[in-house]
Design a protein around this motif. Structure first.
Motif, short mmCIF file in Angstrom:
data_model
loop_
_atom_site.label_atom_id
_atom_site.label_comp_id
_atom_site.label_asym_id
_atom_site.label_seq_id
_atom_site.Cartn_x
_atom_site.Cartn_y
_atom_site.Cartn_z
N ARG A 174 4.41 6.56 4.05
CA ARG A 174 3.69 6.09 3.14
C ARG A 174 4.14 4.66 2.49
N LYS A 175 5.36 4.98 2.02
CA LYS A 175 5.85 3.61 1.50
C LYS A 175 5.91 2.32 2.41
N ILE A 176 6.21 2.61 3.72
CA ILE A 176 6.00 1.33 4.62
C ILE A 176 4.40 0.95 4.74
N VAL A 177 3.74 1.91 5.28
CA VAL A 177 2.45 1.49 5.62
C VAL A 177 1.25 1.57 4.52
N GLY A 178 1.70 2.13 3.41
CA GLY A 178 0.61 2.20 2.29
C GLY A 178 -0.49 3.31 2.76
N PRO A 179 -1.80 3.15 2.31
CA PRO A 179 -2.74 4.21 2.94
C PRO A 179 -3.40 4.02 4.06
N GLU A 180 -3.06 2.96 4.99
CA GLU A 180 -3.98 2.61 6.05
C GLU A 180 -3.64 3.42 7.20
N THR A 181 -2.59 3.83 7.35
CA THR A 181 -2.35 4.66 8.64
C THR A 181 -2.56 6.14 8.18
N LEU A 182 -3.60 6.94 8.92
CA LEU A 182 -3.62 8.19 8.99
C LEU A 182 -2.70 8.97 9.38
N ILE A 183 -2.13 9.91 8.42
CA ILE A 183 -1.19 11.12 8.92
C ILE A 183 -1.61 12.47 9.05
N ILE A 184 -1.33 12.84 10.19
CA ILE A 184 -2.01 14.25 10.58
C ILE A 184 -0.85 15.13 10.74
N ILE A 185 -0.59 16.36 9.96
CA ILE A 185 0.30 17.36 10.23
C ILE A 185 0.00 18.30 11.37
N ILE A 186 0.94 18.32 12.29
CA ILE A 186 0.68 19.37 13.32
C ILE A 186 1.84 20.46 13.15
#
Length: 523
Positions: A398-410
């Motif tokens: 999140r620090k690197i990409v901000g809110p743009e990239t979706l992060i999905i936990i598996i």
């Protein structure tokens, strides 16, 4: 005589040369080049001063085979009778134990009704004993249906992903409580919508897995691996390998492991409990479904059960009608097989994929992608990883990409305890392991991917405080009360009537849609 074996020829010569024999002599023999059994008989005949000897050869192959079959059947019947006697003796103890617990705990709870903590403890123990008793009864009834050929299979469409997840959700808490690691691996499964008997498939897998957990000591591991082989455009064979590193079985018991009422030793039966019917039921169910089950085991080293089952492929299977945006996806997981499996599924959905085997490696790939002006659109991230776990990795991303990239936990772990923390650090959703093609498709096809990649899909809860109304027709007051309380806990308002006539009247006197559903007692 040329077709006689030496020992038979010598016997006949001795008999013929012995003039003192006055009784008939017989001997069962086989001739050279023949698999048949003959009775060789020598009859001495005295008639005046003349001695006669009559030799006969009679084919007794069928009679001897019949006698052997009778002897085998008698032995089998005696063994079955003894096994059932042992079973009834054992079951009288098995049934009385939970019944005594139920009666005893209920009596204690009633006598200590004002002690909330004690009553709660008694009710929990009563519930456990009740479930154990129900399991015993279900096993006995299933075995009775199988032996009387009254067990019918259904052939209906079912969701394999739903089945696998329900098995995991049932077994994992039991394994965790015992200190046993449990995982399900589905690296080679493409078809999800199958045709078969979902209830019996569940029963087969759960019987074997529950046994594996039961006989695996603390610190051990139980694994279920699924793979498939497509045998035609409409059919597949699903292979399930369930392995453990538990106590294992002796070689001489492996030939009896699928027989009814059989348990390896009385000590094991006493220590671990059970009816000795679980694997017999499983074996019969697998045969009824046209499949095969095999076991390999070594005492002290664990057991491996291999189950092969045929299924039809539903017309709805693996059909993803909606076209997906092509996204750059990064999979981060410390297990290489998991990464490769996820990438294969995502590639099949038209995604451009890469994977990393640690949080640090994943962060480096994300940084490089940003520098190359070709950032990842979505990141699938394992929550439990050594050194740098999913939470720490997500914070850095999140620090690197901000809110743009979706992060999905598996993750195979329960989502509920981490949901709050996940939302705080910007996790967009959750996919449960073991995952399938539809696990990713359902996420990637969501309109939020096109409209706003940062939308929180799985964490946002749709507010719907209005309870749905159901009609319950039940003549037993106790059953009605239990059902009403369960429905209330599930978020429904239940109206109870006593019979079918009252149910019809209640339905007819209200406008369409007043009841969301109707529960009807069949008797």
């Amino acid at each position: 005589m040329n077709r006689f074996y030496d020992e038979d020829r010598n016997w006949l010569r001795n008999i013929l040369n012995d003039r003192t024999i006055i009784k008939t002599a017989t001997r069962n023999i086989e001739l050279k080049g023949s698999s048949q059994t003959f009775q060789l008989s020598v009859y001495p005949v005295r008639q005046g001063l003349i001695d006669w000897t009559v030799v006969s050869l009679f084919d007794e192959t069928e009679q001897i085979a019949y006698q052997r079959n009778l002897a085998d059947a008698l032995t089998t019947a005696k063994n079955a009778s003894q096994a059932k006697s042992d079973f009834l003796s054992h079951m009288s103890h098995e049934i009385r134990t939970p019944m005594n617990a139920i009666i005893g705990m209920t009596t204690i709870a009633l006598s200590r009704i004002s002690d909330k903590q004690k009553v709660e403890d008694c009710l929990k123990k009563t519930l456990l004993a009740s479930r154990h008793l129900l399991g015993l009864i279900n096993d006995i009834l299933d075995m009775s249906k199988i032996e009387s050929n009254k067990l019918a299979l259904s052939y209906e469409k079912f969701d394999l992903q739903e089945t696998v997840h329900s098995i995991y959700n049932l077994i994992e808490p039991q394994a965790k409580e015992k200190g046993v690691s449990f995982e399900i691996v589905t690296n080679d499964v493409n078809q999800e919508c199958l045709v078969g008997d979902q209830l019996r498939v569940n029963q087969v897998f759960i019987n074997v897995i529950a046994n594996a957990v039961k006989f695996t000591p603390r610190g051990g591991k139980v694994t279920m691996k699924l793979s498939e082989k497509q045998t035609s455009p409409e059919h597949i064979h699903l292979r399930c390998i369930i392995s453990d590193n538990g106590i294992g079985m002796k070689k001489d018991f492996l030939s009896r492991v699928f027989l009814p009422f059989e348990q390896e030793t009385a000590e094991i039966a006493q220590h671990f409990g059970g009816t000795g019917l679980g694997l017999a039921i499983t074996h019969n169910l697998v045969n009824l479904m046209g499949g095969n089950i095999d076991v390999q085991s070594e005492e002290g080293k664990g057991s491996t059960f291999t189950i092969d089952l045929p299924f039809g492929i539903s017309k709805d299977s693996a059909k993803h009608s909606e076209s997906l945006l092509e996204l750059r996806a990064l999979v981060i997981d410390d297990d290489k097989d998991t990464c490769e499996h996820a990438c294969v599924l995502l590639d099949q959905l038209g995604q451009k994929t890469e994977y990393a085997l640690s949080g640090k490696e994943g962060i480096e790939k994300i940084k490089q992608a940003m520098q190359d002006n070709d950032p990842f659109d979505i990141c699938f991230l394992d929550w439990k990883m050594p050194e740098m776990d999913g939470e720490a990795t997500a914070r850095e991303i999140r620090k690197i990409v901000g809110p743009e990239t979706l992060i999905i936990i598996i993750s195979a772990y329960d989502w509920s305890p981490i949901e709050g923390r996940a939302k705080e650090i910007g996790i967009n959703g959750f996919i449960a392991k073991p995952f399938f093609s539809s696990s990713f498709y359902n996420w990637l096809s969501d309109p939020s991917i096109k409209e706003n990649k940062g939308r929180d899909k799985d964490i946002v809860v749709q507010e719907n405080t209005k309870k749905k109304r159901v009609l319950l027709a039940e003549d037993n007051e106790f059953n009605a009360e239990v059902a009403q309380d369960f429905l209330d806990m599930a978020g429904y308002t239940a109206e109870v009537v006593g019979d079918g006539a009252q149910a019809v009247k209640a339905f007819e006197t209200h406008e369409p849609g007043y009841y969301s559903m109707i529960f009807m007692d069949i008797q």
